[in-house]
Scaffold this motif. Structure first.
Motif, PDB file in Angstrom:
ATOM      1  N   LEU A  11       0.804  -1.188  -0.156  1.00 32.67           N
ATOM      2  CA  LEU A  11       0.098  -0.070  -0.063  1.00 32.67           C
ATOM      3  C   LEU A  11       0.942   1.194   0.035  1.00 32.67           C
ATOM      4  O   LEU A  11       0.638   2.254  -0.535  1.00 32.67           O
ATOM      5  N   GLY A  12       2.028   1.177   0.703  1.00 35.20           N
ATOM      6  CA  GLY A  12       2.906   2.385   0.741  1.00 35.20           C
ATOM      7  C   GLY A  12       3.469   2.602  -0.787  1.00 35.20           C
ATOM      8  O   GLY A  12       3.468   3.721  -1.166  1.00 35.20           O
ATOM      9  N   LEU A  13       4.031   1.600  -1.439  1.00 37.19           N
ATOM     10  CA  LEU A  13       4.391   1.923  -2.734  1.00 37.19           C
ATOM     11  C   LEU A  13       3.415   2.294  -3.708  1.00 37.19           C
ATOM     12  O   LEU A  13       3.540   3.222  -4.409  1.00 37.19           O
ATOM     13  N   LEU A  14       2.102   1.606  -3.606  1.00 39.21           N
ATOM     14  CA  LEU A  14       0.833   2.227  -4.525  1.00 39.21           C
ATOM     15  C   LEU A  14       0.788   3.774  -4.112  1.00 39.21           C
ATOM     16  O   LEU A  14       0.482   4.610  -5.087  1.00 39.21           O
ATOM     17  N   GLY A  15       0.698   4.191  -2.923  1.00 38.56           N
ATOM     18  CA  GLY A  15       0.089   5.408  -2.605  1.00 38.56           C
ATOM     19  C   GLY A  15       1.222   6.294  -2.799  1.00 38.56           C
ATOM     20  O   GLY A  15       0.669   7.368  -3.395  1.00 38.56           O
ATOM     21  N   ILE A  16       2.272   6.145  -2.543  1.00 38.99           N
ATOM     22  CA  ILE A  16       3.483   6.901  -2.937  1.00 38.99           C
ATOM     23  C   ILE A  16       3.695   7.164  -4.241  1.00 38.99           C
ATOM     24  O   ILE A  16       3.766   8.120  -4.838  1.00 38.99           O
ATOM     25  N   GLY A  17       3.490   5.970  -5.034  1.00 41.48           N
ATOM     26  CA  GLY A  17       3.517   6.027  -6.582  1.00 41.48           C
ATOM     27  C   GLY A  17       2.318   6.865  -7.109  1.00 41.48           C
ATOM     28  O   GLY A  17       2.716   7.913  -8.268  1.00 41.48           O
ATOM     29  N   VAL A  18       1.162   6.690  -6.852  1.00 39.19           N
ATOM     30  CA  VAL A  18       0.147   7.486  -7.443  1.00 39.19           C
ATOM     31  C   VAL A  18       0.267   8.915  -7.205  1.00 39.19           C
ATOM     32  O   VAL A  18      -0.137   9.673  -7.925  1.00 39.19           O
ATOM     33  N   ALA A  19       0.416   9.332  -5.719  1.00 37.40           N
ATOM     34  CA  ALA A  19       0.728  10.498  -5.382  1.00 37.40           C
ATOM     35  C   ALA A  19       1.698  11.274  -6.203  1.00 37.40           C
ATOM     36  O   ALA A  19       1.490  12.415  -6.689  1.00 37.40           O
ATOM     37  N   LEU A  20       2.899  10.836  -6.438  1.00 33.31           N
ATOM     38  CA  LEU A  20       3.919  11.392  -7.073  1.00 33.31           C
ATOM     39  C   LEU A  20       3.743  11.567  -8.602  1.00 33.31           C
ATOM     40  O   LEU A  20       3.909  12.687  -9.100  1.00 33.31           O
ATOM     41  N   THR A  21       3.070  10.530  -9.171  1.00 29.51           N
ATOM     42  CA  THR A  21       2.729  10.485 -10.470  1.00 29.51           C
ATOM     43  C   THR A  21       1.439  11.665 -10.688  1.00 29.51           C
ATOM     44  O   THR A  21       1.576  12.376 -11.744  1.00 29.51           O
ATOM     45  N   ALA A  22       0.555  11.660 -10.014  1.00 28.49           N
ATOM     46  CA  ALA A  22      -0.675  12.630 -10.053  1.00 28.49           C
ATOM     47  C   ALA A  22      -0.064  14.271  -9.742  1.00 28.49           C
ATOM     48  O   ALA A  22      -0.904  15.037  -9.996  1.00 28.49           O
ATOM     49  N   GLY A  23       0.957  14.282  -8.897  1.00 24.53           N
ATOM     50  CA  GLY A  23       1.125  15.435  -8.188  1.00 24.53           C
ATOM     51  C   GLY A  23       0.260  15.968  -6.908  1.00 24.53           C
ATOM     52  O   GLY A  23       0.400  17.269  -6.796  1.00 24.53           O
ATOM     53  N   VAL A  24      -0.071  14.956  -6.377  1.00 25.72           N
ATOM     54  CA  VAL A  24      -0.791  15.259  -5.239  1.00 25.72           C
ATOM     55  C   VAL A  24      -0.655  15.019  -3.847  1.00 25.72           C
ATOM     56  O   VAL A  24       0.161  13.710  -4.044  1.00 25.72           O
ATOM     57  N   ALA A  25      -1.052  15.403  -2.732  1.00 24.14           N
ATOM     58  CA  ALA A  25      -0.371  14.834  -1.582  1.00 24.14           C
ATOM     59  C   ALA A  25       0.834  14.503  -1.500  1.00 24.14           C
ATOM     60  O   ALA A  25       1.490  13.453  -0.638  1.00 24.14           O
ATOM     61  N   LEU A  26       1.640  15.576  -1.901  1.00 27.39           N
ATOM     62  CA  LEU A  26       3.121  15.257  -1.982  1.00 27.39           C
ATOM     63  C   LEU A  26       3.895  15.265  -0.689  1.00 27.39           C
ATOM     64  O   LEU A  26       4.789  14.764  -0.442  1.00 27.39           O
ATOM     65  N   ARG A  27       3.344  16.114   0.448  1.00 25.72           N
ATOM     66  CA  ARG A  27       3.747  16.281   1.704  1.00 25.72           C
ATOM     67  C   ARG A  27       3.586  14.764   2.590  1.00 25.72           C
ATOM     68  O   ARG A  27       4.633  14.269   2.974  1.00 25.72           O
ATOM     69  N   LEU A  28       2.512  14.062   2.261  1.00 24.67           N
ATOM     70  CA  LEU A  28       2.285  12.908   2.800  1.00 24.67           C
ATOM     71  C   LEU A  28       3.215  11.790   2.114  1.00 24.67           C
ATOM     72  O   LEU A  28       3.774  10.942   2.704  1.00 24.67           O
ATOM     73  N   ALA A  29       3.303  12.030   0.732  1.00 20.63           N
ATOM     74  CA  ALA A  29       4.071  10.989   0.110  1.00 20.63           C
ATOM     75  C   ALA A  29       5.495  11.179   0.530  1.00 20.63           C
ATOM     76  O   ALA A  29       6.492  10.356   0.596  1.00 20.63           O
ATOM     77  N   ALA A  30       5.782  12.146   0.768  1.00 17.66           N
ATOM     78  CA  ALA A  30       7.481  12.583   1.278  1.00 17.66           C
ATOM     79  C   ALA A  30       7.594  12.174   2.362  1.00 17.66           C
ATOM     80  O   ALA A  30       8.797  11.338   2.705  1.00 17.66           O
ATOM     81  N   VAL A  31       6.609  11.852   3.659  1.00 17.39           N
ATOM     82  CA  VAL A  31       6.757  11.530   4.769  1.00 17.39           C
ATOM     83  C   VAL A  31       6.678  10.009   4.669  1.00 17.39           C
ATOM     84  O   VAL A  31       7.865   9.317   5.288  1.00 17.39           O
ATOM     85  N   ALA A  32       5.894   9.573   4.063  1.00 13.16           N
ATOM     86  CA  ALA A  32       5.746   7.917   3.679  1.00 13.16           C
ATOM     87  C   ALA A  32       7.051   7.307   3.034  1.00 13.16           C
ATOM     88  O   ALA A  32       7.342   6.192   3.635  1.00 13.16           O
ATOM     89  N   GLY A  33       7.256   8.295   1.963  1.00 12.25           N
ATOM     90  CA  GLY A  33       8.671   7.766   1.423  1.00 12.25           C
ATOM     91  C   GLY A  33       9.876   7.789   2.025  1.00 12.25           C
ATOM     92  O   GLY A  33      10.668   6.803   2.045  1.00 12.25           O
ATOM     93  N   THR A  34       9.944   8.765   2.879  1.00  7.55           N
ATOM     94  CA  THR A  34      11.282   8.934   3.717  1.00  7.55           C
ATOM     95  C   THR A  34      11.128   7.832   4.714  1.00  7.55           C
ATOM     96  O   THR A  34      12.340   7.129   4.947  1.00  7.55           O
ATOM     97  N   VAL A  35      10.066   7.302   5.608  1.00  3.54           N
ATOM     98  CA  VAL A  35      10.043   6.196   6.180  1.00  3.54           C
ATOM     99  C   VAL A  35      10.359   5.099   5.568  1.00  3.54           C
ATOM    100  O   VAL A  35      11.287   4.261   6.253  1.00  3.54           O
ATOM    101  N   THR A  36       9.871   4.823   4.472  1.00  7.31           N
ATOM    102  CA  THR A  36      10.085   3.585   3.691  1.00  7.31           C
ATOM    103  C   THR A  36      11.708   3.373   2.984  1.00  7.31           C
ATOM    104  O   THR A  36      12.294   2.525   3.585  1.00  7.31           O
ATOM    105  N   MET A  37      11.944   4.506   2.744  1.00  8.98           N
ATOM    106  CA  MET A  37      13.461   4.499   2.323  1.00  8.98           C
ATOM    107  C   MET A  37      14.392   4.294   3.644  1.00  8.98           C
ATOM    108  O   MET A  37      15.478   3.846   3.449  1.00  8.98           O
ATOM    109  N   ALA A  38      14.037   5.191   4.844  1.00  5.86           N
ATOM    110  CA  ALA A  38      14.910   4.681   5.802  1.00  5.86           C
ATOM    111  C   ALA A  38      15.110   3.329   6.403  1.00  5.86           C
ATOM    112  O   ALA A  38      16.052   2.895   6.643  1.00  5.86           O
TER     113      ALA A  38
END
Length: 209
Positions: free
Chosen positions: A115-142
């Motif tokens: 769900l993290g991969l899908l949510g981050i991918g959709v948010a980045l591709t669509a250009g929406v909720a980038l702040r949430l995507a940045a938080v979730a993505g940073t946690v995942t990458m960490a």
């Protein structure tokens, strides 16, 4: 008292003269250059956003359907395979090695990761909720950075870790990229960022941008 009018002047709307425009022309090249630079930067960030989004979307699709790249055909999530068992089960270094082994293959870990991969991918591709995507993505990458633990020169069994850099590993780069995309509102160009920011819920809660 007499009021004198120019014989050729008429009441109503008056357009600015070309002479006045020519007087202000020395500043125009600088303005045009600044505008052009801003446009180039906006499109460059939008391109970076779309490419980064595709990285996450592709990882989700490949792990879900077993497209034959990182995930072999017939071993996708829909075929009963586990998206986390292989990666987390093979962690061989770092302070969370035993923890990752315990998480490997658990249903909650699979669902949360996918769900993290899908949510981050959709948010980045669509250009929406980038702040949430940045938080979730940073946690995942960490977490993935910790799983690979670049500072280690040797694995738990004593073999060389083959780490190419003790700190600046690609997961860290992805995390910084997502933060930059959110901070620069990169979804406004080639994306739905402006539409998303105009929604009543998002206007009331800026952290959703």
């Amino acid at each position: 008292m007499a009021v004198h009018e120019h014989p050729h002047r008429r009441p109503g709307l008056h357009l600015p003269s070309f002479r006045a425009l020519r007087t202000a022309s020395p500043a125009e090249p600088a303005l045009a250059e600044a505008t052009g630079t801003h446009a180039v930067a906006a499109y460059a960030l939008a391109s970076l956003r779309l490419l980064t989004g595709f990285v996450f979307l592709w990882a989700f699709l490949d792990k879900t359907f077993g497209l034959g790249y990182a995930t072999q055909s017939g071993k996708g999530w829909i075929d009963g395979g586990s998206p986390t068992k292989g990666f987390l089960g093979s962690v061989a270094v770092g302070p969370m090695e035993s923890t990752f082994h315990a998480w490997a293959g658990d249903a909650w870990a699979d669902w949360l990761f996918m769900l993290g991969l899908l949510g981050i991918g959709v948010a980045l591709t669509a250009g929406v909720a980038l702040r949430l995507a940045a938080v979730a993505g940073t946690v995942t990458m960490a977490l993935m950075w910790i799983a690979e633990w670049p500072p280690a020169r040797h694995l738990s069994d004593g073999s060389p870790s083959m780490s190419t850099n003790p700190f600046a590993e690609y997961h860290l780069v992805y995390a910084v990229v997502m933060v930059v995309l959110a901070a620069t509102a990169a979804g406004n160009t080639l994306g739905l960022g402006r539409f998303w920011a105009g929604l009543p819920l998002v206007r009331r809660s800026p952290w959703l941008r």
